[in-house]
Design an enzyme around this catalytic site. Structure first.
Site, PDB file in Angstrom:
ATOM      1  N   ASP A  38     -26.842  44.815  -0.649  1.00 12.74           N
ATOM      2  CA  ASP A  38     -26.112  45.746  -1.000  1.00 12.74           C
ATOM      3  C   ASP A  38     -25.631  46.807  -0.003  1.00 12.74           C
ATOM      4  O   ASP A  38     -25.459  46.434   1.006  1.00 12.74           O
ATOM      5  CB  ASP A  38     -27.250  46.657  -2.134  1.00 12.74           C
ATOM      6  CG  ASP A  38     -28.211  47.288  -1.313  1.00 12.74           C
ATOM      7  OD1 ASP A  38     -28.223  47.441  -0.119  1.00 12.74           O
ATOM      8  OD2 ASP A  38     -29.130  47.876  -2.037  1.00 12.74           O
TER       9      ASP A  38
ATOM     10  N   SER B  72     -36.875  52.355   2.443  1.00  9.75           N
ATOM     11  CA  SER B  72     -36.460  51.272   1.372  1.00  9.75           C
ATOM     12  C   SER B  72     -36.316  50.047   2.239  1.00  9.75           C
ATOM     13  O   SER B  72     -36.601  49.077   1.315  1.00  9.75           O
ATOM     14  CB  SER B  72     -35.135  51.600   0.805  1.00  9.75           C
ATOM     15  OG  SER B  72     -34.137  51.796   1.867  1.00  9.75           O
TER      16      SER B  72
ATOM     17  N   HIS C 164     -28.762  47.512   2.473  1.00  9.29           N
ATOM     18  CA  HIS C 164     -29.965  46.452   2.875  1.00  9.29           C
ATOM     19  C   HIS C 164     -29.571  45.292   3.009  1.00  9.29           C
ATOM     20  O   HIS C 164     -28.714  44.598   2.319  1.00  9.29           O
ATOM     21  CB  HIS C 164     -30.804  46.546   1.730  1.00  9.29           C
ATOM     22  CG  HIS C 164     -31.290  48.302   1.293  1.00  9.29           C
ATOM     23  ND1 HIS C 164     -30.771  48.821   0.350  1.00  9.29           N
ATOM     24  CD2 HIS C 164     -32.233  49.039   1.851  1.00  9.29           C
ATOM     25  CE1 HIS C 164     -31.451  50.123   0.350  1.00  9.29           C
ATOM     26  NE2 HIS C 164     -32.278  50.128   1.082  1.00  9.29           N
TER      27      HIS C 164
END
Length: 404
Positions: free
Chosen positions: A363, A73, A366
């Site tokens: 978040d 991600s 990240h």
């Protein structure tokens, strides 16, 4: 001296108004205007102009290289948008600071690491491989095969169900080569792949979403942490060897971040705001062994194919001293809920900070776009404390020189 950036390469030689010969070599790079005093030096001016023109064209050619991305991600540009999985970033407020101000599938408020590397080498961002818009000439820019939730191991991220595990990412890359070969032929495809720049980011999920996912996980019962790291490195070596076999010759390999310092782990594992020691130990074991493995591969190949990007060190810089880098906090996520905004997903119902530039984390897991910019700056120009054996700017210069 006058330096500026025109739009297309060209070369001029003429007289200065005061009859001083000078030349101007225009390109998309900063270019020097050379003045040679005395009309008898005209031939020297021409020679220098020609050298500049040749070098400029070489650099431009190096800049035009394709860019491929593999991993999780941290580098996913939106592949998971096309999959039935919970590991998606396709809803607001993701993308709030992206140029469109809309979610793109990037786990960021704006640009992520691959975007910023693309910008640095003068290319447009690569599209997700699953995007229906990745066709024709757009394929020649490269492709992003990354998928949120994946790891080095196939059993990492099983809770996300439908993600593109690393073996499938590499199969897609083989498929990509065939698609490009249909456009430009096999020889040009081989050249494109051999000269490409590649980024791969794996490893974090193998701890967060596998070994430490639940107490007494299957992998933690199978391996002690040191043995698990040795196993991960051995499996990662197979992945990187396969990328080399598929033709890639410049591969940036990132380490894990300081896993115990992300807001999600602070919320679940920290009582006093200090980084979670077990995950920090995992990162401290993994990263040095990863670099040793890259050095071993390069030694066997006889060339610096694999470049270690120690992102853990970069993150520690702005986590340990956020104020120095313009952040008000490196513990609390901009978007989330619960302690440190580290619980659950970032959604439209979450707490949302008004200024993302002063938060190190976007978040629970990240970095913010601004933190990503700091990471990429070290990838581009960092010392050997951050990049081994060299940074990306050095790579680009060496590759340009080798094409003269």
């Amino acid at each position: 001296m006058h330096i500026y950036r025109p739009h297309s390469p060209s070369l001029f030689f003429r007289k200065h108004p005061k009859n001083t010969p000078f030349c101007v070599c225009f390109s998309t790079l900063p270019v020097i205007v050379i003045y040679i005093m005395g009309s008898s030096k005209s031939s020297l001016a021409i020679l220098l102009c020609l050298i500049l023109a040749v070098f400029s064209n070489v650099v431009l050619e190096a800049e035009a290289r394709a860019f491929f991305v593999f991993g999780d991600s941290l580098v996913d540009n939106g592949n998971n948008n096309y999959l039935a999985t919970s590991a998606r970033a396709d809803q607001p407020p993701y993308g709030i600071d992206y140029p469109t101000h809309r979610p793109t599938g990037r786990f960021s408020n704006g640009f992520n690491i691959p975007d910023l590397i693309s910008q640095a080498i003068g290319e447009e961002s690569t599209l997700p491989y699953l995007s229906p818009y990745l066709t024709g000439e757009r394929l020649l820019v490269g492709a992003n095969f990354a998928s949120a939730g994946v790891g080095i191991l196939n059993d990492t991220g099983v809770q996300f169900v439908n993600i593109i595990r690393i073996a499938l990412q590499m199969q897609y890359f083989e498929q990509y080569q065939q698609r490009v070969s249909d456009i430009i032929g096999p020889e040009e495809t081989e050249r494109l792949v051999n000269s490409a720049l590649t980024l791969i980011t794996l490893g974090g999920n193998d701890f967060v979403n596998n070994y430490y996912l639940v107490p007494f996980s299957a992998r933690s019962r199978q391996f002690s942490l040191p043995d698990y790291v040795v196993y991960l490195i051995s499996e990662y070596r197979k992945v990187l060897t396969r990328l080399y076999e598929l033709g890639l010759r410049r591969i940036l390999v990132t380490g894990t971040g300081p896993l115990g310092c992300v807001p999600a782990e602070l919320a679940q594992r920290s009582a006093n705001g200090n980084c979670a020691p077990d995950l920090q130990r995992a990162a401290s074991l993994f990263n040095p062994q990863l670099q040793n493995m890259l050095d071993s591969l390069n030694s066997e190949i006889g060339s610096n194919v694999f470049i270690g990007a120690n992102i853990r060190q970069t993150n520690i810089d702005f986590i340990s001293d956020p104020g120095r880098y313009g952040f008000v906090t490196s513990k609390v996520a901009c978007c989330g809920q619960g302690p440190y905004n580290g619980l659950g997903l970032c959604t439209q119902l979450s707490n949302l900070c008004p200024n993302r530039d002063i938060y190190a984390f976007w978040d629970a897991f990240h970095p913010s776009e601004r933190a990503n910019r700091l990471i990429v700056r070290q990838i581009l120009t960092g010392s050997t404390d951050y990049m081994s054996p060299m940074n990306l700017s050095t790579i680009m210069a060496l590759d340009a020189a080798s094409n003269v």
